[in-house]
Design a protein around this motif. Structure first.
Motif, PDB file in Angstrom:
ATOM      1  N   ARG A 118      84.711  36.395  39.467  1.00 55.27           N
ATOM      2  CA  ARG A 118      85.548  35.884  40.557  1.00 55.27           C
ATOM      3  C   ARG A 118      85.773  37.031  41.542  1.00 55.27           C
ATOM      4  O   ARG A 118      85.775  38.203  41.155  1.00 55.27           O
ATOM      5  CB  ARG A 118      86.882  35.343  40.044  1.00 55.27           C
ATOM      6  N   PRO A 119      85.964  36.707  42.820  1.00 59.04           N
ATOM      7  CA  PRO A 119      86.181  37.785  43.790  1.00 59.04           C
ATOM      8  C   PRO A 119      87.512  38.462  43.502  1.00 59.04           C
ATOM      9  O   PRO A 119      88.536  37.800  43.467  1.00 59.04           O
ATOM     10  CB  PRO A 119      86.200  37.059  45.145  1.00 59.04           C
ATOM     11  N   ARG A 124      86.930  45.633  44.104  1.00 57.52           N
ATOM     12  CA  ARG A 124      85.882  45.383  45.098  1.00 57.52           C
ATOM     13  C   ARG A 124      84.843  46.499  45.149  1.00 57.52           C
ATOM     14  O   ARG A 124      83.698  46.246  45.520  1.00 57.52           O
ATOM     15  CB  ARG A 124      86.509  45.154  46.478  1.00 57.52           C
ATOM     16  N   TYR A 129      80.378  41.514  42.079  1.00 57.99           N
ATOM     17  CA  TYR A 129      80.835  40.124  42.043  1.00 57.99           C
ATOM     18  C   TYR A 129      79.635  39.180  42.085  1.00 57.99           C
ATOM     19  O   TYR A 129      78.781  39.291  42.951  1.00 57.99           O
ATOM     20  CB  TYR A 129      81.770  39.852  43.227  1.00 57.99           C
ATOM     21  N   ASP A 131      78.654  35.156  42.257  1.00 57.61           N
ATOM     22  CA  ASP A 131      79.202  33.851  42.618  1.00 57.61           C
ATOM     23  C   ASP A 131      78.961  32.808  41.519  1.00 57.61           C
ATOM     24  O   ASP A 131      79.751  31.887  41.340  1.00 57.61           O
ATOM     25  CB  ASP A 131      78.546  33.413  43.924  1.00 57.61           C
ATOM     26  N   ASP A 182      87.138  36.514  33.167  1.00 61.67           N
ATOM     27  CA  ASP A 182      86.040  36.313  34.127  1.00 61.67           C
ATOM     28  C   ASP A 182      85.254  37.586  34.397  1.00 61.67           C
ATOM     29  O   ASP A 182      84.760  37.780  35.503  1.00 61.67           O
ATOM     30  CB  ASP A 182      86.549  35.763  35.472  1.00 61.67           C
TER      31      ASP A 182
END
Lengths: 264, 264
Positions: A118-119, A124, A129, A131, A182
């Motif tokens: 998940r973003p 970051r 990440y 999708d 996740d």
């Protein structure tokens, strides 16, 4: 005296570990902090290089210095962390024998590659990440073919930069990330790595996870010793050097030291 | 139609949530991304403000817009995350009733404050590093005095900025951080918070943890409704808005939604 220094860094702002003129490197800031705190020129020797943007949750280097009288190793660690920028921090410093060498005495190295499904604003620059969730079972079947002694020419960035491409892999596999819902982590442990190897292995495994390559085709890439043009290196930001192992006795298991990458 | 948007942000680069002219705020980048993707001016209303440098692992806002034909909410989320900077990312968008309000319909809010007991390059802007472990039992004794309905004037940043200072606290306590070895997290859940409250509570509790204040003295601070000059606000970087709770039915529990702050 010779010392081992254990440390961690977020590699985002650095052009890798090794000192290069004109660019920020982790080794340059570490040598500078050691020089400031010890008031003598200090040159560290790392266990190995990391590339631009690659992180280390646990890296090791050695250096030689005379410690000022009364400066304990714990106080040295404290002062170094105040002298260092917050993205490079020392975990531990301890004395070693005069022939113990951060690079040549290392018997195994472990890298981890982190994927977030998940973003995540907080990771970051610290995880890749994706999708869509990859096919972990297929990736693990492919990864299992890497374990053992193989020529990793197919997963080497620069042909000719090494004496040889044979590595002995002890472990290669994807797991749920215990710290992140996740999240996935790929862990790979070997006696040595050739340049760019982990990011090329991960990039090709992610192609298996996307269904672009079967596990059998992945095995053929390894056996043919030919890099496939289609699969690129996975981005640097997901990669962490997470453990360097030495022969028994070099790194004493002192009370109070917790390996952040491998907490008890 | 009216929608709720759930999102997370790393607040390091922002002057808080709320739009202010001339400075970067989370609301400004969110409104801009919504405007770009929906091709109409959009103005979000947040569940509450966060200050400069404060993070959100789960914040909620509402907005009104006409969705273009064929744009599913999942596709909207995907496009928003591509339009947003990586330090602000959308978790979910769903329709609500025309009177459901991100701020006024919220029944409880939870904040978390993260402390790291080792210098961690990967959380340098996301947790407070403490060189010495605080006395968690003493902090939890002090925190227990906050639970219930009290006037929080003593822990308010600006006297006069609110109608009243009475908050009902459901929970306030320190725990081991399940995701971080050597980490602590303080969780505080209330019907409402006054300005600067969590950081002042945490700063004063950390003074209890250092032995500067006894739990009984902490209780007196609350009862006397007078802020003590000695204890300051804990740094913003450790603070996260982590949950906003609404009356049953407003936020549907759809399959595939995982609250990152509270995974199942």
């Amino acid at each position: 005296m010779r010392y081992f220094i254990h440390f961690a860094y977020d590699g985002t702002a650095y052009c890798g570990w090794q000192v290069q003129p004109g660019v920020p490197t982790v080794q340059a800031v570490l040598d500078k902090a050691l020089g400031q705190v010890l008031r003598q020129p200090v040159h560290t020797v790392g266990s190995g290089r990391t590339d631009t943007g690659v992180h280390a949750s646990h890296q090791v280097a050695h250096f030689e210095a005379e410690l000022p009288l009364g400066l304990t190793l714990e106080l040295l660690r404290y002062r170094l962390n105040r002298a260092l920028p917050p993205d490079v921090q020392v975990l531990r410093v301890h004395e070693v024998g005069s022939h113990d060498h951060a690079r040549f005495s290392a018997e195994a190295r472990t890298y981890e590659y982190f994927v977030s499904l998940r973003p995540d604003p907080f990771r970051r620059d610290q995880a890749l990440y994706l999708d869509r969730a990859p096919d972990v079972a297929a990736m693990n079947e492919a990864a299992s073919y890497l374990v053992g002694q193989y020529d990793f020419t197919a997963f080497s960035k620069v042909k000719g930069g090494e004496n040889h491409y044979v590595c002995y892999l002890y472990e290669a596999g994807w797991h749920d990330d215990p710290r992140q819902p996740d999240g996935l982590v790929f862990r790979i442990r070997a006696n040595r790595f050739v340049r760019g190897m982990v990011r090329l292995v991960v990039g090709t495994l992610l192609d298996v996870g996307r269904g672009k390559l079967t596990p059998a085709e992945f095995q053929q890439v390894l056996y043919r010793q030919q890099r496939i043009a289609a699969s690129g290196a996975a981005p640097a930001k997901g990669l962490y050097l997470s453990r360097v192992e030495y022969a028994a006795g070099i790194v004493p298991n002192e009370l109070g030291f917790v390996d952040p990458a491998h907490p008890a």
